[in-house]
Design a protein around this motif. Structure first.
Motif, mmCIF file in Angstrom:
data_model
loop_
_atom_site.group_PDB
_atom_site.id
_atom_site.type_symbol
_atom_site.label_atom_id
_atom_site.label_comp_id
_atom_site.label_asym_id
_atom_site.label_seq_id
_atom_site.Cartn_x
_atom_site.Cartn_y
_atom_site.Cartn_z
ATOM 1 N N PRO A 1 0.841 -1.319 0.106
ATOM 2 C CA PRO A 1 0.011 -0.137 -0.039
ATOM 3 C C PRO A 1 0.963 1.240 -0.134
ATOM 4 O O PRO A 1 0.358 2.568 -0.412
ATOM 5 N N ASN A 2 2.142 1.168 0.517
ATOM 6 C CA ASN A 2 3.053 2.319 0.416
ATOM 7 C C ASN A 2 3.491 2.697 -1.112
ATOM 8 O O ASN A 2 4.044 3.785 -1.431
ATOM 9 N N ALA B 1 5.920 -19.685 9.653
ATOM 10 C CA ALA B 1 6.347 -19.415 8.229
ATOM 11 C C ALA B 1 5.379 -19.496 7.230
ATOM 12 O O ALA B 1 4.457 -20.507 7.300
ATOM 13 N N SER B 2 5.165 -18.488 6.518
ATOM 14 C CA SER B 2 4.096 -18.589 5.383
ATOM 15 C C SER B 2 4.648 -17.816 4.303
ATOM 16 O O SER B 2 5.778 -17.284 4.306
ATOM 17 N N PRO B 3 4.103 -17.513 3.115
ATOM 18 C CA PRO B 3 4.468 -16.936 1.785
ATOM 19 C C PRO B 3 4.430 -15.212 2.020
ATOM 20 O O PRO B 3 4.915 -14.637 1.160
ATOM 21 N N TYR B 4 3.743 -14.906 3.379
ATOM 22 C CA TYR B 4 3.676 -13.523 3.738
ATOM 23 C C TYR B 4 4.910 -13.167 4.595
ATOM 24 O O TYR B 4 4.972 -12.016 4.987
ATOM 25 N N SER B 5 5.618 -14.174 5.233
ATOM 26 C CA SER B 5 6.784 -13.757 6.111
ATOM 27 C C SER B 5 7.704 -12.675 5.901
ATOM 28 O O SER B 5 8.079 -12.189 6.695
ATOM 29 N N GLY B 6 7.938 -12.476 4.529
ATOM 30 C CA GLY B 6 8.839 -11.558 4.204
ATOM 31 C C GLY B 6 8.179 -10.142 3.955
ATOM 32 O O GLY B 6 8.994 -9.131 3.579
ATOM 33 N N SER B 7 6.825 -10.060 4.234
ATOM 34 C CA SER B 7 6.067 -8.979 3.782
ATOM 35 C C SER B 7 6.528 -7.620 4.814
ATOM 36 O O SER B 7 6.061 -7.954 6.113
ATOM 37 N N ILE B 8 7.070 -6.623 4.639
ATOM 38 C CA ILE B 8 7.566 -5.596 5.649
ATOM 39 C C ILE B 8 6.431 -5.251 5.923
ATOM 40 O O ILE B 8 6.314 -4.835 7.392
ATOM 41 N N TRP B 9 5.504 -4.563 5.430
ATOM 42 C CA TRP B 9 4.508 -3.532 6.037
ATOM 43 C C TRP B 9 3.515 -4.484 6.804
ATOM 44 O O TRP B 9 2.818 -4.114 7.778
ATOM 45 N N ARG B 10 3.536 -6.033 6.622
ATOM 46 C CA ARG B 10 2.594 -6.803 7.416
ATOM 47 C C ARG B 10 3.370 -7.015 8.710
ATOM 48 O O ARG B 10 2.741 -7.619 9.759
ATOM 49 N N ALA C 1 -0.707 -4.080 11.712
ATOM 50 C CA ALA C 1 -0.799 -4.600 10.319
ATOM 51 C C ALA C 1 -2.020 -5.387 10.075
ATOM 52 O O ALA C 1 -2.596 -5.155 9.052
ATOM 53 N N ALA C 2 -2.557 -6.072 11.135
ATOM 54 C CA ALA C 2 -3.795 -6.859 11.184
ATOM 55 C C ALA C 2 -4.882 -5.824 10.666
ATOM 56 O O ALA C 2 -5.656 -5.991 9.818
ATOM 57 N N GLN D 1 1.097 4.272 16.041
ATOM 58 C CA GLN D 1 2.070 3.578 15.076
ATOM 59 C C GLN D 1 1.477 3.269 13.835
ATOM 60 O O GLN D 1 1.336 1.764 13.378
ATOM 61 N N ALA D 2 1.350 4.007 12.837
ATOM 62 C CA ALA D 2 0.742 3.607 11.474
ATOM 63 C C ALA D 2 1.996 3.008 10.851
ATOM 64 O O ALA D 2 3.118 3.321 10.884
ATOM 65 N N PRO D 3 1.555 2.082 9.853
ATOM 66 C CA PRO D 3 2.583 1.449 8.727
ATOM 67 C C PRO D 3 3.108 2.404 8.031
ATOM 68 O O PRO D 3 2.611 3.465 7.598
ATOM 69 N N SER D 4 4.310 1.935 7.619
ATOM 70 C CA SER D 4 4.961 2.980 6.593
ATOM 71 C C SER D 4 5.954 2.122 5.586
ATOM 72 O O SER D 4 5.974 0.760 6.003
#
Length: 297
Positions: A71-72, A155-164, A169-170, A294-297
């Motif tokens: 989203p960023n 461990a999941s396909p989204y483990s490397g997702s920085i914004w999550r 993030a939820a 603490q908004a995501p960035s």
């Protein structure tokens, strides 16, 4: 047939967007662009289309763009497409800030192009029918929605997702799904209160027009015993629960096909799940974020 390009090459792009575009009867898959050209080329080869080194070259070759990026990053890339008159299929949330989301919607209005926000629960055929039935039935005084997964705990396909990996993030990842369903069935949301419970789950209390209310629970790091995916409504007509859909095993693909149909044909009307609705959801996310911090960035 509408020519659609894909922007992005990560898991969601590889497993939902690209195969959906390649197999669609509504659009033609015109190519892929990603910041990492080697990944774009690999994805394009898998679906018999072309990879573009330059984003502007992709834009020159398409009528519309499907975005599968964080989203960023989405707003600036989408704005470049919109300003060239390209229709857009956006991921949720449409942006990571109200400022960028509002500008995105203004650009869409000025360009007079189509926009669709890919909200899987509103597009999946079974859930779409269930949500429509609940909205038509009416008479609901309260609703409860729980989306608690362990996506970022194991461990999941989204483990490397920085914004999550951000503290809230939820809210930003799952909140658009929750708010979109509750808004559609219970009516416009006019106020929200958000807090974090003792397990770290985000709890939301929403007030709708006509003083209806709904409650939500969101988590990306739920313990196994707390994992949930359920939505229910209670009122003068009794109790109704929406069906459960496995979005990891075919559900997302069905929803994406419907979203592409909406983009190409506007099958459910010009304002169904468009960027204006995405902006309303973004306002709710920001209001909750302000309460949580603490908004995501």
């Amino acid at each position: 047939m509408m020519q659609v390009g894909l922007v992005g090459s990560a898991h969601w792009a590889r497993t939902v967007h690209a195969p959906g575009l390649a197999g669609s009867s509504h659009v033609q898959f015109a190519g892929v662009w990603a910041r990492d050209f080697s990944k774009a080329a690999e994805l394009a080869k898998a679906h018999d289309t072309q990879a573009f080194r330059d984003y502007d070259d992709l834009l020159d070759a398409v009528d519309a763009v499907s975005f599968a990026v964080p989203p960023n990053i989405q707003p600036s890339l989408a704005q470049r497409a919109i300003r060239q008159g390209k229709h857009v299929l956006l991921e949720k949330p449409i942006a990571d800030s109200l400022a960028s989301g509002s500008q995105l919607v203004r650009d869409i209005e000025q360009a007079e192009i189509r926009s669709v926000v890919f909200l899987t629960r509103l597009f999946h055929p079974v859930l779409h029918a269930g949500i429509a039935e609940a909205a038509e039935t009416g008479g609901w005084s309260s609703a409860n929605m729980r989306i608690a997964s362990n996506t970022m705990r194991v461990a999941s396909p989204y483990s490397g997702s920085i914004w999550r990996k951000k503290p809230n993030a939820a809210l930003w990842d799952l909140g658009p799904h929750m708010f979109s369903v509750l808004w559609t069935v219970m009516g416009p949301i006019i106020g929200v209160k958000a807090r974090r419970d003792e397990r770290g789950h985000i709890r939301v209390h929403a007030i709708h027009s006509a003083q209806r209310e709904s409650h939500g629970e969101l988590s990306l790091q739920a313990r196994d015993e707390d994992i949930a995916n359920e939505t229910s409504f209670t009122g003068s007509n009794g109790h109704l629960s929406l069906p459960t859909v496995d979005f990891a095993h075919g559900g997302a693909a069905s929803a994406y096909e419907a979203a592409l149909a909406q983009l190409s044909h506007q099958e459910r009307g010009p304002n169904f799940c468009d960027a204006h609705f995405g902006l309303e959801l973004l306002k709710l996310l920001q209001e909750c974020e302000d309460q949580l911090g603490q908004a995501p960035s």
